[in-house]
Design a protein around this motif. Sequence first.
Motif, short mmCIF file in Angstrom:
data_model
loop_
_atom_site.label_atom_id
_atom_site.label_comp_id
_atom_site.label_asym_id
_atom_site.label_seq_id
_atom_site.Cartn_x
_atom_site.Cartn_y
_atom_site.Cartn_z
N ALA A 186 -20.65 -3.45 32.75
CA ALA A 186 -22.11 -3.30 32.73
C ALA A 186 -22.55 -1.90 33.13
CB ALA A 186 -22.74 -4.33 33.67
N PHE A 187 -21.88 -1.32 34.13
CA PHE A 187 -22.39 -0.07 34.72
C PHE A 187 -21.35 1.05 34.86
CE2 PHE A 187 -24.88 -3.51 36.87
CZ PHE A 187 -26.09 -3.27 36.24
N GLY A 188 -20.08 0.75 34.60
CA GLY A 188 -19.04 1.70 34.97
C GLY A 188 -18.18 2.21 33.85
N ALA A 189 -16.88 2.30 34.13
CA ALA A 189 -15.94 2.98 33.23
C ALA A 189 -15.75 2.27 31.90
CB ALA A 189 -14.60 3.13 33.94
N ALA A 190 -15.98 0.97 31.84
CA ALA A 190 -15.76 0.21 30.60
C ALA A 190 -17.05 0.00 29.81
CB ALA A 190 -15.12 -1.14 30.91
N ARG A 191 -18.12 0.64 30.22
CA ARG A 191 -19.38 0.46 29.51
C ARG A 191 -19.23 0.96 28.06
NH1 ARG A 191 -25.33 2.02 31.95
NH2 ARG A 191 -26.57 0.91 30.39
N GLY A 192 -19.63 0.13 27.11
CA GLY A 192 -19.52 0.48 25.71
C GLY A 192 -18.20 0.11 25.08
N SER A 193 -17.25 -0.37 25.88
CA SER A 193 -15.95 -0.77 25.34
C SER A 193 -15.97 -2.26 25.01
CB SER A 193 -14.84 -0.49 26.36
OG SER A 193 -13.60 -0.96 25.90
N VAL A 206 -8.52 0.96 36.08
CA VAL A 206 -7.76 0.70 37.30
C VAL A 206 -8.68 0.92 38.50
CG1 VAL A 206 -5.75 1.32 38.69
CG2 VAL A 206 -5.64 1.47 36.19
N GLY A 207 -8.87 -0.14 39.28
CA GLY A 207 -9.72 -0.07 40.46
C GLY A 207 -8.97 -0.54 41.69
N GLY A 208 -9.71 -0.86 42.74
CA GLY A 208 -9.11 -1.25 44.00
C GLY A 208 -8.84 -0.05 44.88
N GLY A 209 -8.52 -0.31 46.13
CA GLY A 209 -8.36 0.77 47.11
C GLY A 209 -7.31 1.79 46.76
N VAL A 210 -6.20 1.36 46.16
CA VAL A 210 -5.11 2.29 45.84
C VAL A 210 -5.55 3.30 44.78
CG1 VAL A 210 -2.71 2.48 45.08
CG2 VAL A 210 -3.43 0.54 46.46
N SER A 211 -6.49 2.91 43.93
CA SER A 211 -6.92 3.80 42.84
C SER A 211 -7.66 5.03 43.34
CB SER A 211 -7.82 3.04 41.85
OG SER A 211 -9.07 2.71 42.44
N PRO A 227 -1.53 4.64 22.72
CA PRO A 227 -1.72 3.78 23.88
C PRO A 227 -3.20 3.73 24.28
CG PRO A 227 -0.01 5.42 24.26
CD PRO A 227 -0.72 5.83 23.02
N PRO A 228 -3.60 2.71 24.97
CA PRO A 228 -4.98 2.66 25.45
C PRO A 228 -5.23 3.74 26.50
CG PRO A 228 -3.70 0.93 26.48
CD PRO A 228 -2.83 1.54 25.43
N ARG A 229 -6.46 4.16 26.60
CA ARG A 229 -6.82 5.08 27.69
C ARG A 229 -6.70 4.35 29.03
NH1 ARG A 229 -12.06 6.65 27.94
NH2 ARG A 229 -12.76 4.94 26.61
N VAL A 230 -6.19 5.03 30.02
CA VAL A 230 -6.09 4.49 31.37
C VAL A 230 -6.97 5.34 32.27
CG1 VAL A 230 -4.56 3.93 33.30
CG2 VAL A 230 -3.73 3.70 30.95
N VAL A 231 -8.01 4.73 32.82
CA VAL A 231 -9.00 5.48 33.60
C VAL A 231 -9.24 4.78 34.93
CG1 VAL A 231 -10.12 6.32 31.50
CG2 VAL A 231 -10.99 4.24 32.61
N GLY A 232 -9.72 5.55 35.88
CA GLY A 232 -10.09 4.98 37.16
C GLY A 232 -11.45 4.31 37.10
N ALA A 233 -11.62 3.27 37.89
CA ALA A 233 -12.91 2.60 37.99
C ALA A 233 -13.95 3.57 38.54
CB ALA A 233 -12.80 1.38 38.88
N ARG A 234 -15.18 3.47 38.05
CA ARG A 234 -16.24 4.38 38.50
C ARG A 234 -17.00 3.85 39.71
NH1 ARG A 234 -19.03 6.05 32.73
NH2 ARG A 234 -17.23 7.15 31.86
#
Length: 359
Positions: free
Chosen positions: A118-125, A258-263, A289-296
């Motif tokens: 809705a608001f972050g890294a996957a918006r529009g995907s 990829v989200g969570g504290g480790v990211s 390969p798919p893009r791999v991005v950090g959560a926003r």
Amino acid sequence: MVLYIGVDVGGTKVLAGEVTRAGTVVRTARRSTPGRRVSVASVEDALTEAVLDVAAGRRIAGVGLAAAGFVDAAGERVMFAPHLPWAGERVRERLSRRWGAPVALDNDANCAAVAETAFGAARGSSSALMITLGTGIGGAIVMAGQLVRGAQGMAGEFGHMQVVPDGRNCECGMSGCWEQYCSGNALVRFARAHLDPGPSILGDLCDSRPEQLTGPMVTAAAEQGDPVAGQAFAAIGEWLGVGLGGLTSAFDPELVVVGGGVSAAGDRLLEPARAALARTVVGAGHRTPPRVVGARLGPEAGLIGAALLSRSARWAGSARSARTARSVRGVQTIGAGDYRAGVIKPRRRRPDRGARGSS
């Protein structure tokens, strides 16, 4: 002001926050979760303290609960939680009575996926996988703009895929699970095992006591150039990419978030993951390969998604919150009011019944 609260319940902490309609977190409260080997009441007491802290005496219109566990398809029970004591518990109903407000319940990675879409890294995907790296690994699947939940509501539990036969014992009761090699716990385990007995940045942070080492310390040491901390992230990143190679073969997503504290380590984690994914995915060299991005949205993604779910449940006008947010055949329609036809995107402006203002 209409108050909606999202709560993210993990293996080590509770993070609650007031969330606006636009997905902004305006007030938070944090508590420690006492772990799996304690009473359910003690965990729910910690939740209640955090929720009441955020509410600060105001009336609560709805609470969304993002649980680190297996949530049933009806959104009523946490059937099993590897790092928490819930097992078949009617969590939604019990906490709704306790807090005097409608409660919506879902898996924490599902909630994070909703927020990031809705608001972050996957918006529009239209197709994405959400991976949350914290105490363990959580996961969620978005296909054709819909959150896929599976027949029993338990799709996306990637952390408990076996990657090493007869490998390390896992909190879930199995062995060799992916999260035993790629998670916050795995990161700390690696750093403790390789901690230099001599002077080092990592040693200084934990007073040369490996048992005192934490994930944030490993991240901080890596940022300062500590070699062991850097090696820990490289190892965890490699395992992340190997797992993503298998998931890409299964789902062929456009994007992996990829989200969570480790990211929080950013490219220290993601670069080795991207390399391992490109090398291990089926058809390597003959596909992109798919893009791999950090959560926003950072560590607040789960609670933001949970708050969005609570809004959709309240619009449906029923305290049976999560039931109104599900469709049949294992695909989650995140809320008839907030998301049209199950597509994960903010709804068009529509006044909240019984209230003129919006927070």
